[in-house]
Scaffold this active site. Structure first.
Site, PDB file in Angstrom:
ATOM      1  N   GLN A 243       2.643  -2.479   5.589  1.00  0.00           N
ATOM      2  CA  GLN A 243       2.085  -0.416   5.806  1.00  0.00           C
ATOM      3  C   GLN A 243       2.554  -0.385   7.163  1.00  0.00           C
ATOM      4  O   GLN A 243       3.650   0.107   8.192  1.00  0.00           O
ATOM      5  CB  GLN A 243       1.154   0.149   5.942  1.00  0.00           C
ATOM      6  CG  GLN A 243       1.307   1.036   6.070  1.00  0.00           C
ATOM      7  CD  GLN A 243       0.155   2.771   4.526  1.00  0.00           C
ATOM      8  OE1 GLN A 243      -0.734   2.389   5.372  1.00  0.00           O
ATOM      9  NE2 GLN A 243       0.223   2.787   3.801  1.00  0.00           N
ATOM     10  N   PHE A 244       2.206  -1.567   7.784  1.00  0.00           N
ATOM     11  CA  PHE A 244       2.615  -1.465   9.568  1.00  0.00           C
ATOM     12  C   PHE A 244       1.634  -2.985  10.531  1.00  0.00           C
ATOM     13  O   PHE A 244       1.148  -3.469   9.439  1.00  0.00           O
ATOM     14  CB  PHE A 244       1.873  -0.904  10.759  1.00  0.00           C
ATOM     15  CG  PHE A 244       2.059   0.840  10.163  1.00  0.00           C
ATOM     16  CD1 PHE A 244       2.913   1.323  10.934  1.00  0.00           C
ATOM     17  CD2 PHE A 244       0.860   1.273   9.273  1.00  0.00           C
ATOM     18  CE1 PHE A 244       3.642   2.915  11.143  1.00  0.00           C
ATOM     19  CE2 PHE A 244       1.756   2.871   9.305  1.00  0.00           C
ATOM     20  CZ  PHE A 244       2.377   3.581   9.740  1.00  0.00           C
TER      21      PHE A 244
ATOM     22  N   GLU B  16       1.154  -1.203   0.163  1.00  0.00           N
ATOM     23  CA  GLU B  16      -0.232  -0.520  -0.360  1.00  0.00           C
ATOM     24  C   GLU B  16       1.027   1.537  -0.196  1.00  0.00           C
ATOM     25  O   GLU B  16       1.358   1.126   0.668  1.00  0.00           O
ATOM     26  CB  GLU B  16      -0.527  -0.326   0.718  1.00  0.00           C
ATOM     27  CG  GLU B  16      -1.915  -0.848   1.208  1.00  0.00           C
ATOM     28  CD  GLU B  16      -2.964  -1.231   2.527  1.00  0.00           C
ATOM     29  OE1 GLU B  16      -2.107  -0.974   3.641  1.00  0.00           O
ATOM     30  OE2 GLU B  16      -3.369  -2.535   2.778  1.00  0.00           O
TER      31      GLU B  16
ATOM     32  N   GLU C  16      -4.458  -6.478   2.394  1.00  0.00           N
ATOM     33  CA  GLU C  16      -3.346  -7.459   3.067  1.00  0.00           C
ATOM     34  C   GLU C  16      -3.439  -8.412   3.000  1.00  0.00           C
ATOM     35  O   GLU C  16      -2.419  -9.653   2.254  1.00  0.00           O
ATOM     36  CB  GLU C  16      -2.954  -7.572   4.613  1.00  0.00           C
ATOM     37  CG  GLU C  16      -2.725  -5.695   5.127  1.00  0.00           C
ATOM     38  CD  GLU C  16      -3.493  -4.717   4.528  1.00  0.00           C
ATOM     39  OE1 GLU C  16      -4.936  -4.548   4.668  1.00  0.00           O
ATOM     40  OE2 GLU C  16      -3.742  -3.722   5.034  1.00  0.00           O
TER      41      GLU C  16
ATOM     42  N   HIS D 285      -0.414   0.898  15.601  1.00  0.00           N
ATOM     43  CA  HIS D 285       0.762   1.160  14.713  1.00  0.00           C
ATOM     44  C   HIS D 285       2.295   0.943  16.648  1.00  0.00           C
ATOM     45  O   HIS D 285       2.916   1.507  15.659  1.00  0.00           O
ATOM     46  CB  HIS D 285       0.421   2.415  14.837  1.00  0.00           C
ATOM     47  CG  HIS D 285      -0.100   3.567  13.798  1.00  0.00           C
ATOM     48  ND1 HIS D 285      -1.356   2.797  14.030  1.00  0.00           N
ATOM     49  CD2 HIS D 285       0.480   3.530  12.718  1.00  0.00           C
ATOM     50  CE1 HIS D 285      -1.882   3.059  12.878  1.00  0.00           C
ATOM     51  NE2 HIS D 285      -0.730   3.284  11.782  1.00  0.00           N
TER      52      HIS D 285
END
Ligand SMILES: Cc1ncc(C[n+]2csc(CCOP(=O)(O)OP(=O)(O)O)c2C)c(N)n1
Ligand SMILES: [Mg+2]
Lengths: 361, 326
Positions: free
Chosen positions: B82-83, B29, B60, B129
């Site tokens: 992304q995380f 992403e 994902e 996060h």
């Protein structure tokens, strides 16, 4: 053996009531009361100013990263204005305006954005879920809650918000399918703000609309001008009515625009043209409503000014309250609370070690 | 030689690897036009084009599942999740398929995928996060799980991870991305998976750490030397799976004492495995109970209190002193 067209019974509509100059299509105008319309206006303006204030606080390093709502006020207020107090709201992470409408205290939102989990607690009497950060993950919750509403023979409904990006995640599709199969009173409100961080809407899905994804699940869907609070209100009103009447879920796509950064950690100049943002500024949902209200002689510039002043005070006061709440939260050992109903012994040992400045392994 | 941050070094590694091998494809992403939310893939789209740098939708499961298909076909995907907190959306693909493909197909297929994921606390990030759940991946047979601690080893380790024939979970600590610069040589370097390194030599006790906590461990070791006159040996684990247990067990044979530091939760965390390996291999050399200084068994609190969660230099120092004084 034939090879024939399948006559799908589904059709899609696009609904828009207010044009950019604030002129309403008289055949579609829901003719809401002045009181109701002014309430919309106040909530949208408060959301806008609160958002701007938070952006300032963030830039000054007083609060952390958050996702600004600017530009999406009509999509949110128009939708939640259809909910009764004890209906359920299942938000994503950009629903500041919806939260304000529902009664979430501004100071609570600020406290959360200042980094305190305590700020994320929803007041007891309010049937809203905490914000959901994993994209799309909250959508099925609105199916389960809505099932519960029906199971217990209430006419309550559950409304969930999500973005255009979220429609690429599995849970979106599973939730729509489940909701339709179990005929749950769920209202799926997609805020198509044209961006998922740097991914533009047309690189998110090749579907012409998001609303049409409802068709695949046998569900009614509608696309509305998401910057037109009347159109959003009317579309969601129908969806809520359908849900309350026991006729199942609806997908409402609100076409709107993310006027700000994705979050305060994002730099949109890397991927989008300022020109597009300027184009959308002309369709600003608040200005549009103001024009409409002025046409109807329900609002004057003096009224707006007065409202602005009040809002400025409200927002400043909220930050004062937040600072006091932060001062009262000096005991960090609360981080050991709310993990389970009770605290298991090994965790109590860890907490005691933390309080005593010692590791109790 | 260039002085690079860890994010620049990772970017360099991707560029070098992709330059040298057309089969490498990067997907995730915001990795293309935006260059990744941490800019690790910055410039790759311009250099390699949109057939090799894929901006995916927010999906994902799709990213991981498609990577498995790419890899089965013979390509070498490097996915950015992304995380790490969003990798659970991809978890079924990683656990049920990536980790088992070689095993289940009895060697017919294998999936050389790198799943890059930013992880860890300390940068005032949003909820979900800041977590450090490497244990989840280190626990799964068939996966490798590595965590660099700085620019130079990050670059070398990523090259090796990409060349590795098996799926690798590659955790990148957010607090290290821009924390400091380090000389990174012009010529290519690799770092075999499954090898730890000695970050500081010492004779009195052994500290085992990795990722961002390595730097707190080193700071504690310096303080210990200054204030207590004790010299700690600090081992940078780098690989959690396969776990290099030879270096720290050998070290403890000399020092007799060990402290394990990690940001992950305590119960069933990496320290549990590390200490058990020590018991199995060097128990009779121990002169004191082993200490573990870890994140608590709670979710990482939102950022106003994330430092209360993380092992502090003080907590590490206390642990070292307990190990030294028994
Ligand atoms: C499962 C998951 N993947 C990735 C992210 C990182 N992320 C946060 S918001 C976002 C884009 C979401 O786009 P959209 O659903 O359109 O919502 P918007 O941000 O536009 O309100 C991404 C990829 C996340 N939070 N959760
Ligand atoms: Mg969006």
């Amino acid at each position: 053996m034939p090879r024939v067209k399948i006559g799908l019974k589904y059709q899609l509509e696009y609904l828009s009531i207010l044009d950019e100059s604030g002129e309403a299509d008289t055949s579609l105008d829901p003719d809401l009361s002045k009181e109701q319309l002014l309430k919309f206006h106040h909530a949208m303006l408060l959301s806008r100013r609160f958002d701007e204030y938070m952006l300032k606080l963030q830039r000054q390093g007083r609060i952390g990263t958050f996702a600004p709502v600017k530009g999406q006020e009509a999509a949110q207020i128009g939708a939640v204005a259809n909910l009764e107090d004890d209906d359920w709201l299942v938000p994503a992470f950009r629903e500041t305006a919806a939260a304000i409408w529902r009664g979430t205290p501004l100071s609570g939102m600020l406290l959360y954005n200042a980094g305190y989990n305590e700020g994320g607690r929803i007041p007891d009497e309010q049937n809203d879920l905490p914000i959901a950060i994993p994209v799309g993950s909250q959508i099925p919750h609105a199916v389960g809650i809505a099932y519960g509403c029906r199971y217990q023979d209430t006419d309550r409904v559950a409304l969930t918000f999500f973005g255009d990006g979220a429609t690429s995640e599995g849970p979106f599709h599973e939730a729509l399918n489940l909701a339709m199969l179990f005929e749950t009173p769920t209202i799926f409100v997609c805020q198509n703000n044209h961006w998922a961080i740097s991914t533009p809407r047309d690189r998110q899905t090749r579907s012409e609309t998001i609303a049409q994804k409802a068709i695949a699940y046998g569900m009614p869907g509608i696309q509305v001008d998401g910057n037109d609070v009347l159109a959003v209100y009317c579309a969601v009103r129908e969806a809520v009515q359908r849900a309350r009447d026991g006729d199942g879920p609806t997908l409402v796509e609100c076409v709107t625009y993310r006027m700000e950064v994705h979050t305060t950690a994002d730099d949109p100049t890397r991927y989008r043209d300022e020109e597009q943002v300027e184009q959308w500024a002309k369709r600003d949902p608040i200005e549009r409503l103001q024009k409409y209200l002025k046409h109807k002689e329900m609002l004057t510039d003096e009224d707006i000014e007065k409202d602005e002043k009040e809002i400025e005070q409200t927002v400043k006061q909220a930050w004062q309250d937040t600072k006091e709440q932060i001062d009262a939260l000096s005991d960090a050992s609360v981080i050991f609370e709310y993990l389970y109903a009770g605290r298991p012994p090994y965790l109590e040992e860890q907490r005691e070690g933390f309080v005593g400045g010692q590791d109790n392994g | 030689m260039a002085e690079l941050t860890m994010s620049e070094a990772l970017n360099l590694a991707l560029r070098e690897a992709m330059d040298g091998d057309d089969d490498i494809i990067t997907l995730g992403e915001d990795v293309g036009v935006n260059g990744g939310v941490f800019r690790i893939t910055d410039g790759l789209l311009d250099r390699f084009g949109d057939k090799r740098v894929l901006d995916t939708p927010v999906a994902e499961t799709g990213i991981a599942g498609m990577a498995i298909g790419l890899a089965i076909y013979g390509l070498k995907p490097v996915c950015e999740i992304q995380f790490s907190g969003f990798s659970y959306m991809a978890f079924n693909q990683i656990e049920a398929h990536a980790s088992r493909m070689r095993w289940r197909s009895r060697g017919r297929f294998h999936v050389p995928i790198v799943f890059r994921m930013p992880f860890g606390a300390g940068v005032h990030a949003l909820e979900h996060h800041s977590e450090s759940k490497e244990t989840i991946y280190a626990h799964i047979p068939g996966l490798k799980m590595v965590i660099p601690s700085g620019p130079r080893n990050a670059r070398a380790l990523l090259i090796s991870a990409i060349r590795d024939p098996d799926p690798v979970i590659f955790f990148e600590h957010k607090a290290l991305y821009r924390a400091f610069r380090e000389e990174v040589p012009d010529e290519e370097e690799t770092l075999p998976l499954g090898e730890s390194r000695t970050a500081r030599e010492g004779t009195d006790l052994t500290i085992v750490a990795y990722g961002a906590m390595l730097h707190r461990a080193l700071e504690a070791a310096e303080k210990l030397a200054k204030e207590d006159g004790a010299e700690a040996e600090v081992i940078d684990l780098i690989s959690l799976s396969p776990l290099d247990d030879s270096r720290f067990t050998e070290s403890v044979r000399r020092t007799g004492r060990m402290v394990v530091v990690h940001e992950a939760h305590r119960s069933f965390g990496p320290a549990a495995e590390i200490i058990t390996r020590l018991m199995e291999k060097s128990f009779y050399y121990l002169e004191a109970p082993v200490e573990r200084i870890t994140g608590y068994d709670i979710q990482v609190p939102y950022f106003a209190r994330e430092q209360d969660y993380l092992p502090s230099v003080e907590r590490i120092l206390d642990g070292c002193r307990r190990a030294l004084n028994t």
